[in-house]
Design a protein around this motif. Sequence first.
Motif, PDB file in Angstrom:
ATOM      1  N   ALA A  48      -3.095   7.759   2.349  1.00 30.70           N
ATOM      2  CA  ALA A  48      -3.164   8.997   1.571  1.00 30.70           C
ATOM      3  C   ALA A  48      -3.286  10.224   2.497  1.00 30.70           C
ATOM      4  O   ALA A  48      -2.799  11.304   2.156  1.00 30.70           O
ATOM      5  N   THR A  49      -3.909  10.063   3.655  1.00 30.13           N
ATOM      6  CA  THR A  49      -4.089  11.184   4.568  1.00 30.13           C
ATOM      7  C   THR A  49      -2.984  11.238   5.626  1.00 30.13           C
ATOM      8  O   THR A  49      -2.957  12.145   6.444  1.00 30.13           O
ATOM      9  N   ARG A  67      -5.203   2.162   2.025  1.00 26.13           N
ATOM     10  CA  ARG A  67      -4.727   3.186   1.085  1.00 26.13           C
ATOM     11  C   ARG A  67      -5.326   4.555   1.405  1.00 26.13           C
ATOM     12  O   ARG A  67      -4.668   5.582   1.260  1.00 26.13           O
ATOM     13  N   GLU A  68      -6.596   4.582   1.818  1.00 27.00           N
ATOM     14  CA  GLU A  68      -7.217   5.854   2.214  1.00 27.00           C
ATOM     15  C   GLU A  68      -6.490   6.459   3.411  1.00 27.00           C
ATOM     16  O   GLU A  68      -6.210   7.660   3.429  1.00 27.00           O
ATOM     17  N   LEU A  69      -6.177   5.624   4.403  1.00 29.06           N
ATOM     18  CA  LEU A  69      -5.460   6.119   5.569  1.00 29.06           C
ATOM     19  C   LEU A  69      -4.041   6.555   5.197  1.00 29.06           C
ATOM     20  O   LEU A  69      -3.542   7.560   5.708  1.00 29.06           O
ATOM     21  N   PRO A 111      -8.081  -1.306   0.370  1.00 30.31           N
ATOM     22  CA  PRO A 111      -8.694  -0.006   0.036  1.00 30.31           C
ATOM     23  C   PRO A 111      -8.732   0.961   1.224  1.00 30.31           C
ATOM     24  O   PRO A 111      -8.376   2.141   1.086  1.00 30.31           O
ATOM     25  N   ARG A 112      -9.132   0.457   2.388  1.00 26.25           N
ATOM     26  CA  ARG A 112      -9.190   1.315   3.576  1.00 26.25           C
ATOM     27  C   ARG A 112      -7.789   1.743   4.010  1.00 26.25           C
ATOM     28  O   ARG A 112      -7.577   2.885   4.424  1.00 26.25           O
ATOM     29  N   ASP A 114      -8.182  -5.521   3.286  1.00 28.24           N
ATOM     30  CA  ASP A 114      -7.980  -4.265   4.014  1.00 28.24           C
ATOM     31  C   ASP A 114      -7.308  -3.192   3.160  1.00 28.24           C
ATOM     32  O   ASP A 114      -7.157  -2.055   3.603  1.00 28.24           O
ATOM     33  N   ILE A 144       0.815  -1.216   0.000  1.00 32.99           N
ATOM     34  CA  ILE A 144       0.000   0.000   0.000  1.00 32.99           C
ATOM     35  C   ILE A 144       0.846   1.262   0.000  1.00 32.99           C
ATOM     36  O   ILE A 144       0.382   2.311  -0.428  1.00 32.99           O
TER      37      ILE A 144
END
Length: 111
Positions: A104-105, A100-102, A97-98, A95, A54
């Motif tokens: 990214a932020t 990667r969102e975390l 997709p979630r 896990d 990720i």
Amino acid sequence: MPIESGSLHYAVGPIIAVAVVVLLGAFLRWAFGGDSRRPRRPAQPADDGLLTKIATLSRRESALALRAVLSDAGIRSTLRSPGPDRTTILVFPEDAPRARELAATFTPPEN
């Protein structure tokens, strides 16, 4: 038959033995030595198995901080260091997709 005192017959055997060893060494180097002109094959990428990459970070401390963020969100992760100054974070595919969102932020901590 006695050997004359001025003769070099006693040196012929060792000279032949040394020549055979040198020729054998040269042959073995030719047969099994690496060819420096041939480019080396690049390293194969590591097999991640069931895990999904990720993020790749340059500092291990930043990767550990991101791993802590993922752990707080209930996402299991692991680290791999394929080279110096490079750490990859891997998670299970469900896990990803979630995670990667975390990622990214995520802002790496300053030292």
